[in-house]
Write an enzyme that holds these catalytic residues in place. Structure first.
Site, PDB file in Angstrom:
ATOM      1  N   GLY A  39       3.063   4.437  15.174  1.00 17.33           N
ATOM      2  CA  GLY A  39       2.212   5.139  14.204  1.00 17.33           C
ATOM      3  C   GLY A  39       0.979   4.359  13.801  1.00 17.33           C
ATOM      4  O   GLY A  39       0.525   3.456  14.512  1.00 17.33           O
ATOM      5  N   GLY A 178     -16.570   3.331  -0.266  1.00 18.78           N
ATOM      6  CA  GLY A 178     -15.221   3.392  -0.831  1.00 18.78           C
ATOM      7  C   GLY A 178     -14.661   1.997  -1.019  1.00 18.78           C
ATOM      8  O   GLY A 178     -14.455   1.272  -0.041  1.00 18.78           O
ATOM      9  N   GLU A 201     -19.007   1.916  -4.352  1.00 17.35           N
ATOM     10  CA  GLU A 201     -17.824   2.525  -4.967  1.00 17.35           C
ATOM     11  C   GLU A 201     -18.268   3.436  -6.122  1.00 17.35           C
ATOM     12  O   GLU A 201     -19.046   3.030  -6.970  1.00 17.35           O
ATOM     13  CB  GLU A 201     -16.866   1.423  -5.458  1.00 17.35           C
ATOM     14  CG  GLU A 201     -15.767   1.860  -6.390  1.00 17.35           C
ATOM     15  CD  GLU A 201     -14.871   2.979  -5.841  1.00 17.35           C
ATOM     16  OE1 GLU A 201     -14.421   2.873  -4.695  1.00 17.35           O
ATOM     17  OE2 GLU A 201     -14.650   3.963  -6.587  1.00 17.35           O
ATOM     18  N   HIS A 439       9.052 -27.335  -6.390  1.00 18.79           N
ATOM     19  CA  HIS A 439       7.742 -27.907  -6.718  1.00 18.79           C
ATOM     20  C   HIS A 439       7.276 -28.783  -5.559  1.00 18.79           C
ATOM     21  O   HIS A 439       8.071 -29.531  -5.007  1.00 18.79           O
ATOM     22  CB  HIS A 439       7.868 -28.761  -7.982  1.00 18.79           C
ATOM     23  CG  HIS A 439       6.621 -29.521  -8.310  1.00 18.79           C
ATOM     24  ND1 HIS A 439       5.520 -28.908  -8.873  1.00 18.79           N
ATOM     25  CD2 HIS A 439       6.291 -30.836  -8.122  1.00 18.79           C
ATOM     26  CE1 HIS A 439       4.571 -29.820  -9.047  1.00 18.79           C
ATOM     27  NE2 HIS A 439       5.010 -30.989  -8.592  1.00 18.79           N
TER      28      HIS A 439
HETATM   29  C1  LIG Z   1      -6.398   0.213   7.867  1.00 21.67           C
HETATM   30  C2  LIG Z   1      -5.039   0.401   7.283  1.00 21.67           C
HETATM   31  C3  LIG Z   1      -4.329  -0.703   6.846  1.00 21.67           C
HETATM   32  C4  LIG Z   1      -3.063  -0.547   6.297  1.00 21.67           C
HETATM   33  N1  LIG Z   1      -2.384  -1.639   5.869  1.00 21.67           N
HETATM   34  C5  LIG Z   1      -1.166  -1.501   5.321  1.00 21.67           C
HETATM   35  C6  LIG Z   1      -0.431  -2.635   4.895  1.00 21.67           C
HETATM   36  O1  LIG Z   1      -0.880  -3.771   5.000  1.00 21.67           O
HETATM   37  N2  LIG Z   1       0.797  -2.442   4.377  1.00 21.67           N
HETATM   38  C7  LIG Z   1       1.334  -1.191   4.235  1.00 21.67           C
HETATM   39  O2  LIG Z   1       2.455  -1.065   3.746  1.00 21.67           O
HETATM   40  N3  LIG Z   1       0.653  -0.090   4.630  1.00 21.67           N
HETATM   41  C8  LIG Z   1      -0.566  -0.222   5.169  1.00 21.67           C
HETATM   42  N4  LIG Z   1      -1.238   0.885   5.612  1.00 21.67           N
HETATM   43  C9  LIG Z   1      -0.611   2.207   5.448  1.00 21.67           C
HETATM   44  C10 LIG Z   1       0.443   2.454   6.536  1.00 21.67           C
HETATM   45  O3  LIG Z   1      -0.166   2.298   7.793  1.00 21.67           O
HETATM   46  C11 LIG Z   1       1.024   3.835   6.377  1.00 21.67           C
HETATM   47  O4  LIG Z   1       1.534   3.980   5.063  1.00 21.67           O
HETATM   48  C12 LIG Z   1       2.147   4.073   7.367  1.00 21.67           C
HETATM   49  O5  LIG Z   1       1.704   3.930   8.693  1.00 21.67           O
HETATM   50  C13 LIG Z   1       2.726   5.473   7.184  1.00 21.67           C
HETATM   51  O6  LIG Z   1       3.801   5.625   8.031  1.00 21.67           O
HETATM   52  P1  LIG Z   1       4.295   7.061   8.508  1.00 21.67           P
HETATM   53  O7  LIG Z   1       5.441   6.803   9.413  1.00 21.67           O
HETATM   54  O8  LIG Z   1       4.488   7.923   7.342  1.00 21.67           O
HETATM   55  O9  LIG Z   1       3.084   7.705   9.312  1.00 21.67           O
HETATM   56  P2  LIG Z   1       2.115   7.177  10.460  1.00 21.67           P
HETATM   57  O10 LIG Z   1       2.166   5.711  10.592  1.00 21.67           O
HETATM   58  O11 LIG Z   1       0.823   7.842  10.183  1.00 21.67           O
HETATM   59  O12 LIG Z   1       2.773   7.776  11.771  1.00 21.67           O
HETATM   60  C14 LIG Z   1       2.842   9.154  11.987  1.00 21.67           C
HETATM   61  C15 LIG Z   1       3.008   9.374  13.472  1.00 21.67           C
HETATM   62  O13 LIG Z   1       3.274  10.743  13.690  1.00 21.67           O
HETATM   63  C16 LIG Z   1       2.597  11.151  14.869  1.00 21.67           C
HETATM   64  N5  LIG Z   1       2.438  12.617  14.798  1.00 21.67           N
HETATM   65  C17 LIG Z   1       1.715  13.315  13.890  1.00 21.67           C
HETATM   66  N6  LIG Z   1       1.846  14.639  14.141  1.00 21.67           N
HETATM   67  C18 LIG Z   1       2.669  14.766  15.208  1.00 21.67           C
HETATM   68  C19 LIG Z   1       3.186  15.880  15.929  1.00 21.67           C
HETATM   69  N7  LIG Z   1       2.904  17.118  15.586  1.00 21.67           N
HETATM   70  N8  LIG Z   1       4.000  15.628  16.972  1.00 21.67           N
HETATM   71  C20 LIG Z   1       4.305  14.364  17.345  1.00 21.67           C
HETATM   72  N9  LIG Z   1       3.848  13.273  16.702  1.00 21.67           N
HETATM   73  C21 LIG Z   1       3.048  13.473  15.630  1.00 21.67           C
HETATM   74  C22 LIG Z   1       1.284  10.397  14.805  1.00 21.67           C
HETATM   75  O14 LIG Z   1       0.698  10.287  16.083  1.00 21.67           O
HETATM   76  C23 LIG Z   1       1.740   9.053  14.257  1.00 21.67           C
HETATM   77  O15 LIG Z   1       2.052   8.150  15.302  1.00 21.67           O
HETATM   78  C24 LIG Z   1      -2.497   0.756   6.194  1.00 21.67           C
HETATM   79  C25 LIG Z   1      -3.193   1.869   6.653  1.00 21.67           C
HETATM   80  C26 LIG Z   1      -4.460   1.692   7.204  1.00 21.67           C
HETATM   81  C27 LIG Z   1      -5.191   2.897   7.702  1.00 21.67           C
END
Ligand SMILES: Cc1cc2nc3c(=O)[nH]c(=O)nc-3n(C[C@H](O)[C@H](O)[C@H](O)COP(=O)(O)OP(=O)(O)OC[C@H]3O[C@@H](n4cnc5c(N)ncnc54)[C@H](O)[C@@H]3O)c2cc1C
Length: 465
Positions: A39, A178, A201, A439
């Site tokens: 993801g 942002g 911002e 410490h």
């Molecule tokens: C730049 C950036 C930095 C970040 N840093 C952090 C961090 O340091 N720590 C932290 O905790 N969080 C961080 N996050 C947030 C974190 O990445 C997300 O909260 C997390 O990835 C969410 O997980 P998820 O499994 O809900 O969804 P996602 O990781 O978005 O995964 C969803 C998956 O579903 C797939 N998908 C969608 N629709 C379909 C479909 N219809 N059929 C099949 N597959 C599908 C997508 O391709 C994707 O691979 C960051 C986000 C960004 C953008």
């Protein structure tokens, strides 16, 4: 008999955690992914940003080597090599998740899934359509960068966070629209690597939602690093010409930059997955779930970013585990507990929080006491020349139960784990303050903040006298 016990749609941190837990519980599991396993977190979020951040932090350390009595001549970033290194990290960790999925016997299907019926998922694959029958469905489709109609991504000069992670040349200048956690994280990376960074911002402080004292620490640090801040300011207009972007700000000022990052939030992936077919409830793009993470349609669960709320990988992990347990078990029994969610922002210095901030505790009607300890009085921070920031604890005034901790300072995102355990376990200030901390370590600041709240800090004079 259906093909599967659980079909998980999406393989991000929420989806793969759900799939792994369902398999551990003996379920027959299929996990459908339209892009790459892992993801956003693994491929376009947490991991690639931290790979670049480590490099940026090291470069900044090298540039101030002489303050440590060391010589290090003209260190600089080689962007192509940094991206190659980042890609290696992503590939290695993605391979790990793929191996785990295999080890759990999960059927990983590459394709785009949509719910066709309560017990049926249709998948478009490269080889045609496939239909899976299943007892339960867990939706973990995550989120994408939010695009603004007025500032659309052209993926050349106007970029999303995903685009910015692929730049093979360091932009001389970067405008970030942002100042939330993603914008500030990229500002830390690119300012560290040597770009001239400007953040615009709309609200009156960076990292909106954090206490003003915390935002002030970060803003001071950004300014010291040469980052220009425009607060209470909007980008009214963006013109792109000859590969450069010029923004007209609401203040009337103009900012020209090689690249623009628009990081104004996330769009939740709840469209086009068949929710309307079954009448699964959504609210402004967020899939609505109950405390068991089940939607209004029995047997269909949703987890991770797509249900809104925290939008953090580790929260998604826990939601995935819980939904799998409810989906595989004999009915929904486990509920999510969000009282002790640690949240990190990878700025310099880092920010990390857990539980209630002082204002939130007061809004919840709690009578609270607070304690604070600065890193400038923490020996380990002093010898590292990382003295900006503090630890703050918030506790119930009567019971002294720890309700929340806020840290801005070096390694805050690691330090918060101790606080998360204590908040989760409903520990009291005297238990934190009375625990012998090693410490010299940064963790002493946590113990000292608790002692400060109790009016007896060891290494500052109590404000309560
Ligand atoms: C730049 C950036 C930095 C970040 N840093 C952090 C961090 O340091 N720590 C932290 O905790 N969080 C961080 N996050 C947030 C974190 O990445 C997300 O909260 C997390 O990835 C969410 O997980 P998820 O499994 O809900 O969804 P996602 O990781 O978005 O995964 C969803 C998956 O579903 C797939 N998908 C969608 N629709 C379909 C479909 N219809 N059929 C099949 N597959 C599908 C997508 O391709 C994707 O691979 C960051 C986000 C960004 C953008």
């Amino acid at each position: 008999m259906p093909d599967c016990d659980v079909v998980v749609i999406g393989s991000g941190p929420a989806g793969y955690a759900a799939a792994f837990r369902a398999a551990q519980l003996g379920g027959r599991v299929a996990m459908v992914e339209r892009d790459t396993v892992g993801g956003v977190c693994l491929n376009r979020g947490c991991i690639p940003t931290k790979s670049l951040l480590e490099a940026a932090a090291l470069l900044e350390q090298m540039q101030r080597a002489d303050t440590f009595g060391l010589a290090c001549d003209s260190p600089r970033a080689d962007m192509a090599k940094l991206i190659e290194r980042k890609n290696r990290h992503v590939a290695q960790l993605r391979g790990g998740v793929e191996q785990l999925a295999k080890g759990h016997g999960i059927d990983v299907i590459v394709g785009t899934a949509a719910i066709a019926a309560r017990n049926k998922v249709r998948v478009e694959t490269a080889d045609g359509e496939r239909t899976l029958t299943t007892r339960a469905i867990i939706i973990a489709t995550g989120s994408e960068p939010q695009e603004l109609a007025a500032l659309p991504f052209d993926h050349d000069a106007v970029l999303s966070s995903t685009d910015l992670l692929e730049l093979e040349t360091l932009p001389a200048s970067l405008l970030i629209v942002g100042g939330g956690y993603i914008g500030c994280e990229f500002a830390t990376i690119f300012a560290g690597l040597g770009s001239k960074v400007t953040i615009v911002e709309m609200l009156g402080q960076l990292v909106p939602g954090q206490e003003a004292r915390i935002a002030h620490t970060i803003q001071t640090s950004f300014k010291k690093r040469g980052v220009t801040l425009h607060l209470n300011t909007k980008v009214e207009k963006l013109d792109v010409a000859k590969g450069k972007a010029t923004a007209t700000l609401s203040s009337g000022e103009m900012v020209t930059a090689d690249k623009v990052l628009v990081s104004v939030g996330r769009r939740l992936n709840s469209d086009g997955i068949g929710l309307e077919t079954l009448g699964v409830k959504t609210d402004s793009g967020r899939i609505v779930v109950d405390e068991y993470l089940e939607t209004n349609v029995s047997g269909i669960y949703a987890v991770g970013d797509v249900i809104g709320g925290w939008l953090l990988a580790h929260v998604g992990h826990h939601e995935g585990i819980l939904a799998a347990e409810n989906a595989i078990g004999s009915g929904a029994t486990h509920t999510m507990d969000y009282r002790a969610v640690p949240a990190g922002i990878y700025t310099h210095p880092e920010i990390a929080t857990v539980g209630l901030a002082q204002t939130q505790a007061k809004e919840a009607g709690r009578d609270v006491i607070t304690g604070r300890f600065p890193f400038s009085a923490t020996p380990k921070a002093v010898v590292a020349d990382e003295t900006a920031g503090f630890v703050q604890v918030v506790a119930d005034a009567a019971t002294r139960q720890l309700l929340g901790v806020q840290i801005v300072g070096p390694h805050a995102t690691d330090l918060i784990a101790e606080a998360a355990v204590l908040v989760q376990m409903e520990a009291r200030l005297d238990e934190l303050g009375g625990t012998i901390h090693p410490h010299p370590t940064l963790s002493e600041a946590l113990m000292e903040a608790a002692l400060d709240a109790l009016g007896r800090p060891l290494h500052t004079i109590s404000r309560k006298k």
